[in-house]
Enzyme design. Structure first.
Site, PDB file in Angstrom:
ATOM      1  N   CYS A   2      35.477  34.392  44.005  1.00 46.70           N
ATOM      2  CA  CYS A   2      34.030  34.565  43.979  1.00 46.70           C
ATOM      3  C   CYS A   2      33.571  34.839  45.399  1.00 46.70           C
ATOM      4  CB  CYS A   2      33.355  33.297  43.481  1.00 46.70           C
ATOM      5  SG  CYS A   2      33.823  32.906  41.798  1.00 46.70           S
ATOM      6  N   ARG A  27      35.308  40.728  45.078  1.00 47.50           N
ATOM      7  CA  ARG A  27      35.822  39.390  44.763  1.00 47.50           C
ATOM      8  C   ARG A  27      35.572  38.986  43.314  1.00 47.50           C
ATOM      9  NH1 ARG A  27      36.221  35.146  48.575  1.00 47.50           N
ATOM     10  NH2 ARG A  27      36.946  36.018  50.506  1.00 47.50           N
ATOM     11  N   TRP A  74      34.005  35.508  39.736  1.00 51.58           N
ATOM     12  CA  TRP A  74      35.183  35.786  38.918  1.00 51.58           C
ATOM     13  C   TRP A  74      35.475  34.468  38.219  1.00 51.58           C
ATOM     14  CZ3 TRP A  74      40.297  34.010  38.574  1.00 51.58           C
ATOM     15  CH2 TRP A  74      41.133  34.790  37.752  1.00 51.58           C
ATOM     16  N   ASN A  98      33.036  28.900  45.519  1.00 50.75           N
ATOM     17  CA  ASN A  98      34.260  29.682  45.331  1.00 50.75           C
ATOM     18  C   ASN A  98      35.407  28.690  45.322  1.00 50.75           C
ATOM     19  OD1 ASN A  98      36.210  31.711  47.640  1.00 50.75           O
ATOM     20  ND2 ASN A  98      36.461  31.473  45.458  1.00 50.75           N
ATOM     21  N   GLY A  99      36.175  28.683  44.241  1.00 52.37           N
ATOM     22  CA  GLY A  99      37.304  27.771  44.157  1.00 52.37           C
ATOM     23  C   GLY A  99      37.342  27.079  42.807  1.00 52.37           C
ATOM     24  N   GLU A 479      55.924  48.398  40.072  1.00 56.84           N
ATOM     25  CA  GLU A 479      54.594  48.718  40.593  1.00 56.84           C
ATOM     26  C   GLU A 479      53.902  49.760  39.707  1.00 56.84           C
ATOM     27  OE1 GLU A 479      52.374  47.710  42.381  1.00 56.84           O
ATOM     28  OE2 GLU A 479      51.195  49.392  43.113  1.00 56.84           O
ATOM     29  N   LYS A 483      50.390  49.154  37.860  1.00 53.71           N
ATOM     30  CA  LYS A 483      49.222  50.039  38.055  1.00 53.71           C
ATOM     31  C   LYS A 483      48.666  50.484  36.702  1.00 53.71           C
ATOM     32  CE  LYS A 483      48.265  49.553  41.180  1.00 53.71           C
ATOM     33  NZ  LYS A 483      48.633  48.850  42.359  1.00 53.71           N
ATOM     34  N   GLU A 486      46.962  47.600  34.830  1.00 48.15           N
ATOM     35  CA  GLU A 486      45.709  47.176  35.463  1.00 48.15           C
ATOM     36  C   GLU A 486      44.530  48.067  35.112  1.00 48.15           C
ATOM     37  OE1 GLU A 486      46.306  45.276  39.820  1.00 48.15           O
ATOM     38  OE2 GLU A 486      47.102  47.289  39.625  1.00 48.15           O
ATOM     39  N   HIS A 502      70.809  45.983  28.433  1.00 47.10           N
ATOM     40  CA  HIS A 502      70.988  44.550  28.147  1.00 47.10           C
ATOM     41  C   HIS A 502      69.818  43.984  27.338  1.00 47.10           C
ATOM     42  CE1 HIS A 502      74.511  44.453  30.651  1.00 47.10           C
ATOM     43  NE2 HIS A 502      73.843  45.095  31.594  1.00 47.10           N
ATOM     44  N   LYS A 602      39.531  41.907  43.209  1.00 46.34           N
ATOM     45  CA  LYS A 602      40.404  42.446  44.249  1.00 46.34           C
ATOM     46  C   LYS A 602      41.116  41.348  45.025  1.00 46.34           C
ATOM     47  CE  LYS A 602      41.585  45.869  47.118  1.00 46.34           C
ATOM     48  NZ  LYS A 602      42.719  46.501  46.469  1.00 46.34           N
TER      49      LYS A 602
HETATM   50  N1  HGA Z   1      35.327  27.803  39.319  1.00 45.27           N
HETATM   51  C1  HGA Z   1      34.111  28.530  39.543  1.00 45.27           C
HETATM   52  C2  HGA Z   1      34.281  29.506  40.701  1.00 45.27           C
HETATM   53  C3  HGA Z   1      35.314  30.537  40.396  1.00 45.27           C
HETATM   54  C4  HGA Z   1      35.908  31.227  41.589  1.00 45.27           C
HETATM   55  O1  HGA Z   1      35.823  30.835  42.733  1.00 45.27           O
HETATM   56  N2  HGA Z   1      36.634  32.309  41.292  1.00 45.27           N
HETATM   57  O2  HGA Z   1      37.300  32.998  42.325  1.00 45.27           O
HETATM   58  C5  HGA Z   1      33.668  29.258  38.287  1.00 45.27           C
HETATM   59  O3  HGA Z   1      34.446  29.467  37.352  1.00 45.27           O
HETATM   60  O4  HGA Z   1      32.505  29.650  38.233  1.00 45.27           O
END
Ligand code: HGA
Length: 607
Positions: A2, A27, A74, A98-99, A479, A483, A486, A502, A602
């Site tokens: 995030c 992000r 995210w 973020n986290g 790779e 790609k 993704e 195999h 990203k």
């Molecule tokens: N856990 C929080 C923040 C997500 C985050 O940092 N993503 O990179 C959420 O889910 O909103």
């Protein structure tokens, strides 16, 4: 992954916060939101999906206020909905995060037990309630945050806004990055210096466990023991300009086309063309005693590391362990003294890789970081910074960062071989010469773009695609498959060509395109034998090789892609181009969101 931005100042912030989020959208783009402190109230605007939705919301319903926080998400906990969008708020505080708060469940149960009402499914909301409880109990913002931080387990970068203190923001970091920006009569918080580019270049990076009180006048940083500390202010060098797509339809295509230039730019820092030597940007760094190399990375960077494993073993004759970063520290890896750990990451912030770096550092390994962002956490924590000079990579699917990583890793392998006195007469000169040929060869490879576009239709309708390669073309097969997955959402797998028989050969039928990467050279005939095993079972092969290879084995393939003939050392760089272009054109044919594919971001700053 995030992204966070915060401004405390004297002028309206909403538009500037939105602009900061535009720089952080790499992000995550599940949702976005802004909160400001205005007229004694916290007000929010939030929207699910991309930032344009929030911009629309703000245009319809502007958000006044001179202090505010903003977030692009995210999702880790809770779906990508508006309710789960940050900032999370109570009447007293608003929080962006973020986290991952790993003990959020226990904290949430405890808070619900005390009558707090939750409005989202996120882990983050517990932080808003915990701080709010303290504020409601009479703590000032500093006291409230100081009480709450030790209760949070996991990783966080936080920015917190207080209703009764519109002249203040508090930030904190543990595991996730956060910077403080210093302006004139304003202070900023951001996930990185890029976010603050148009606001200020004067940046201080917070250390692990730091928290910071920001006001118009500046910032006071405290360490994890709550002691006031100074963190050096550096000049970021980040400009306010947003990177444009130029004449290209997508950032990804632009970045594919930039490869000859950025690889040349990167090699310039590592090749001494006159002396015909490969050197590192820190010349006095002595690699001669290195006994073992451990390479740790994720995704595309991991495949760059896999190519490098072949080079390190071939040139420098050191044993190489290669690990996916998210697995590394959980399997009690054995690291002998005198080892070199190489971490590879475009952003230099990838949480899994950063955690592996810290683990290995604590075990006494020397750390080399191959990163594209020289101010990133990995760059700052490594002993040896080996920058790629790819420039900002915006497309979520990595392209130019990959080929620049390969250029740096080839140089490092050669440098290690030199340090160990392993080169025989003229060998280093040959390596310098071949690497020097890479930019022109990449250019020549790009000339086949149109023919690759024409054959994209043969792949776009497939449900499954296989990629095969041997030697350094095996990581390229992986790779290529990554790609395609993704950005086109087609299921694809890469295999070592010899491994097909195999098991995976059971998947072959006339509906599964098989893309074979086989430059002519020592492994060509073996790979072609594997290719024929596929064709014998009705498999439809697309062969990527040079003119000689196509002449020798192109018959019976449904399509061929001709690459320039290059030395095996630079083949992984050159053959990256057709696999990138094929994935790109297939995705365009399918109409997917090439630059911001679903579910991805990203820079992955959560474990
Ligand atoms: N856990 C929080 C923040 C997500 C985050 O940092 N993503 O990179 C959420 O889910 O909103």
């Amino acid at each position: 992954m995030c992204g966070i931005v915060g401004i405390v100042g004297r002028e309206e912030v909403a538009e500037r916060l939105l602009d900061g989020l535009r720089r952080l959208e790499y992000r995550g783009y599940d949702s976005a939101g802004i909160a400001t402190d205005h007229g004694g109230r916290i007000e929010r605007r939030r929207a699910s999906g991309k930032l344009v939705n929030l911009a629309r919301e703000l245009a319809a319903d502007p958000l006044p206020g001179c202090t505010g926080i903003a977030h692009t998400r995210w999702a880790t906990h809770g779906g990508p909905t508006t309710n789960n969008a940050h900032p999370h708020a109570t009447d007293e505080v608003a929080v962006v995060h973020n986290g991952i708060i790993e003990n959020f469940k226990a904290l949430r149960d405890e808070l619900i037990g005390r009558g707090r009402v939750f409005t989202s499914e996120t882990d983050t909301e517990v932080v808003a309630h915990l701080v709010s409880e303290k504020v409601e109990a009479g703590f000032d913002p500093v006291g409230a945050v100081r009480e709450v931080l030790p209760r949070l387990h996991g990783a966080f970068a936080l920015a917190i806004l207080f209703r009764k203190h519109p002249d203040m923001l508090i930030g904190a970091r543990l595991g996730s990055p956060l910077v403080v920006g210093y302006g004139e009569g304003e202070t900023y918080l951001g996930s990185d210096a890029l976010a603050l580019g148009p606001l200020t270049q004067r940046i201080a990076y917070l250390d692990e466990g730091d928290w910071v009180v920001c006001t118009e006048e500046g910032a006071q940083v405290y360490d994890r023991d709550n002691k006031p500390v100074e963190r050096a202010v550096t000049i970021s060098g980040v400009t306010g300009e947003l990177v444009s797509k130029g004449n290209h339809r997508h950032y990804m295509l632009k970045e594919i086309y930039e490869q000859p230039i950025v690889v040349a730019q990167t090699l310039r820092s590592y090749l001494q063309r006159m002396e015909e030597r490969v050197t590192l940007p820190i010349p006095e760094f002595d690699l001669s005693a290195i006994k073992r190399v451990t390479i740790v990375a994720c995704g595309t960077s991991f495949y760059a590391g896999m190519v490098a494993k072949y080079w390190f073993e071939q040139f420098a004759r050191v044993p190489v362990d290669l690990d996916v970063a998210s697995e590394f520290r959980y399997r009690a890896p054995v690291m002998e003294p005198g080892g070199l750990m190489i971490v590879i990451s475009q952003s230099g912030e990838t949480a899994d890789t950063l955690a592996a770096l810290r683990h290995a550092k604590a075990e006494g390994q020397t750390i080399a970081a191959v990163v594209n962002v020289p101010t990133s956490s990995m760059a700052r924590e490594a002993d040896l910074l080996l920058p790629t000079h790819a420039g900002p990579e915006i497309g979520v699917a990595s392209t130019k960062a990959f080929t620049c990583q390969l250029a740096v890793l080839a140089a490092l392998a050669a440098n290690l071989a030199h340090a160990k006195g392993l080169f025989k007469d003229g060998e280093e000169r040959q390596i310098v010469r071949h690497l020097g040929e890479a930019p022109a060869a990449l250019n020549a490879a790009l000339a086949y773009d149109e023919s690759i576009q024409e054959m994209a239709g043969a792949v776009a309708g497939a449900r499954d695609v296989l990629y095969l390669g041997r030697g350094t073309d095996y990581p390229l097969a992986l790779e290529g498959a990554l790609k395609l997955k993704e950005i086109s959402y087609i299921h694809a797998e890469g295999y070592a060509a010899g491994e097909m028989k195999h098991g995976p050969i059971a998947l072959i039928d006339e509906n599964v395109p098989v893309i074979v990467i086989a430059p002519s050279g020592p492994l060509f005939e073996k790979t072609v034998s594997n290719m024929q095993e596929v064709q014998a079972r009705g498999g439809k092969v697309i062969l990527i090789s040079d003119y000689d290879g196509i002449q020798a084995a192109g018959e019976g393939c449904i399509a061929t892609i001709t690459m320039p003939k290059v030395h095996p050392l630079i083949a992984p760089l050159v053959y990256a181009v057709p696999v990138q272009l094929l994935a790109y054109h297939v995705a365009v044919a399918k109409g997917t969101d090439v630059d911001q594919p679903r579910n991805l971001a990203k820079s992955v700053t959560v474990e």
